[in-house]
Design an enzyme around this catalytic site. Structure first.
Site, short mmCIF file in Angstrom:
data_model
loop_
_atom_site.label_atom_id
_atom_site.label_comp_id
_atom_site.label_asym_id
_atom_site.label_seq_id
_atom_site.Cartn_x
_atom_site.Cartn_y
_atom_site.Cartn_z
N TYR A 135 13.06 -61.71 20.67
CA TYR A 135 13.00 -61.93 21.89
C TYR A 135 11.27 -62.82 22.21
CZ TYR A 135 16.56 -58.85 22.35
OH TYR A 135 17.28 -58.06 22.30
N CYS A 157 8.42 -61.02 23.28
CA CYS A 157 8.53 -59.94 22.22
C CYS A 157 7.11 -59.33 22.22
CB CYS A 157 9.42 -59.44 21.62
SG CYS A 157 8.96 -58.17 20.62
#
Length: 379
Positions: free
Chosen positions: A111, A114
């Protein structure tokens, strides 16, 4: 950030409906989740004037319209779920110069927002390792449906060796860069997987030895020439995972305005339509504002969460001291890369600007930017 939001919205809605506080007064204080923002360097405005989004968020703050507010939050959560589910996730590729004699084919499933994924990218960039990125849909995660491990980052090496957990990925690759005689499969066996149930009844996966490099005594002495360097590196790598990362969400979602600024990035990156973007931005921001408060409670943070962030960052700078450019000395070590990877997900948000203005981290941070951008660890 987007993944935690989408999965948490429905839970937040139901929690609000069931909350005795809501039943009494129409307001709620539900505060949990674990999300972080990876944002671009430019700041995103939230517009001016009492628009629909502003009125909605004001209503949430004021606590009025209990039934309407709860229904809106639930409906918004479902809409955001569908929006993210059907949005197109682009596959990005970042090309770097080849490392002579290495030749590993690396694919990072991540992601973008993240902090753990950001840690891995910082390591790869600093060492100039070529890699491809596959951006994972944060709700359906269909890009990693082939994996029994359902979190990111995941790093695939040469198409057949799967590395899970950011710290295991970094330790394994660093070990291989120093001792290329060891295969990645052989190295990976040094980090056995352990499953357990945490205090909330959820099964978690942990990895033994994940902050250790699997080197010979001679290799260890060469990498850590001074007494205590290895222990110090391990200590601060763990600190980045166990403490620093948990300060991100409460700070980037500290206020409704900051939550909106964070979700501006999600909307822009996801290329949502105007209707979809509205729900992603306003409902998501409202939910994550609530969720961040519970995070603050879970980790026993101060009412002014900025003070915890400032203290943590200044503790880090103090540990480096005035005589070293980095914790690793003249060059970054794995702790430097971990802390830098976590902090840079706030770039472009008010929390990042406040951190730069009110702590002593700026010079170190700028040195880390140059080191990763220029792949200074390539050799």
């Amino acid at each position: 950030m987007a993944a935690a939001c989408a999965r948490s919205l429905s839970k937040v809605g139901w929690s609000i409906l069931e909350s005795p506080v809501v039943r009494r007064s129409g307001t709620g204080s539900y505060l949990v989740g674990n999300a972080s923002a990876r944002v671009s360097r430019r700041a995103y405005g939230t517009g001016s004037g009492p628009g629909l989004g502003s009125r909605l968020l004001s209503s949430l703050r004021a606590g009025g319209g209990r039934a309407l507010g709860c229904a809106f939050l639930l409906g918004g959560g479902l809409s955001l779920y569908q929006t993210v589910r059907w949005s197109v996730q682009q596959h990005l590729a970042e090309e770097h110069s080849e490392v002579p004699g290495d030749g590993l084919k690396l694919i990072l499933y991540q992601y973008k927002t993240c902090p753990f994924c950001s840690k891995v990218r910082a390591f790869l960039d600093y060492h100039g390792l070529p890699y491809e990125i596959v951006e994972v849909n944060p709700v359906m995660r269909k890009e990693i449906k082939w994996s029994t491990y359902r979190k990111v980052p995941i790093l695939m090496v040469d198409g057949d060796v799967q590395l899970n957990d950011s710290s295991v990925i970094i330790s394994s690759l660093k070990t291989h860069l120093i001792d290329k005689k060891k295969s990645m499969s052989e190295i990976l066996r040094c980090y056995p997987e352990m499953k357990s149930v945490n205090d909330r009844g959820k099964e978690v996966t942990e990895y033994n030895n994940k902050y250790w490099l699997m080197l010979s005594e001679d290799e260890t002495e060469l990498l850590y020439p001074e007494k205590g360097m290895q222990k110090e590196e391990r200590k601060w790598r763990q600190w980045a995972d166990d403490w620093l990362v948990h300060l991100i969400s409460p700070n980037v979602y500290r206020t409704t305005d900051e939550a909106l600024a964070s979700f501006d990035y999600i909307v822009r990156e996801g290329k949502f339509g105007s209707f979809e973007g509205f729900f992603a931005k306003y409902v998501g921001a409202a939910a994550m504002f609530i969720i961040s408060k519970r995070l603050k409670s879970r980790h026993n943070l101060q009412d002014d969460v900025r003070q915890d962030l400032y203290k943590a960052v200044n503790d880090w700078v103090a540990a480096i001291g005035k005589k070293r450019k980095f914790m690793g000395g003249n060059d970054p070590n794995l702790a430097d890369l971990a802390v830098f990877g976590v902090l840079r997900v706030m770039e472009g948000l008010q929390a990042f600007d406040d951190m730069m203005e009110n702590t002593k981290v700026k010079q170190w941070y700028q040195r880390m930017e140059r080191a990763t951008l220029n792949h200074e660890g390539r050799n």
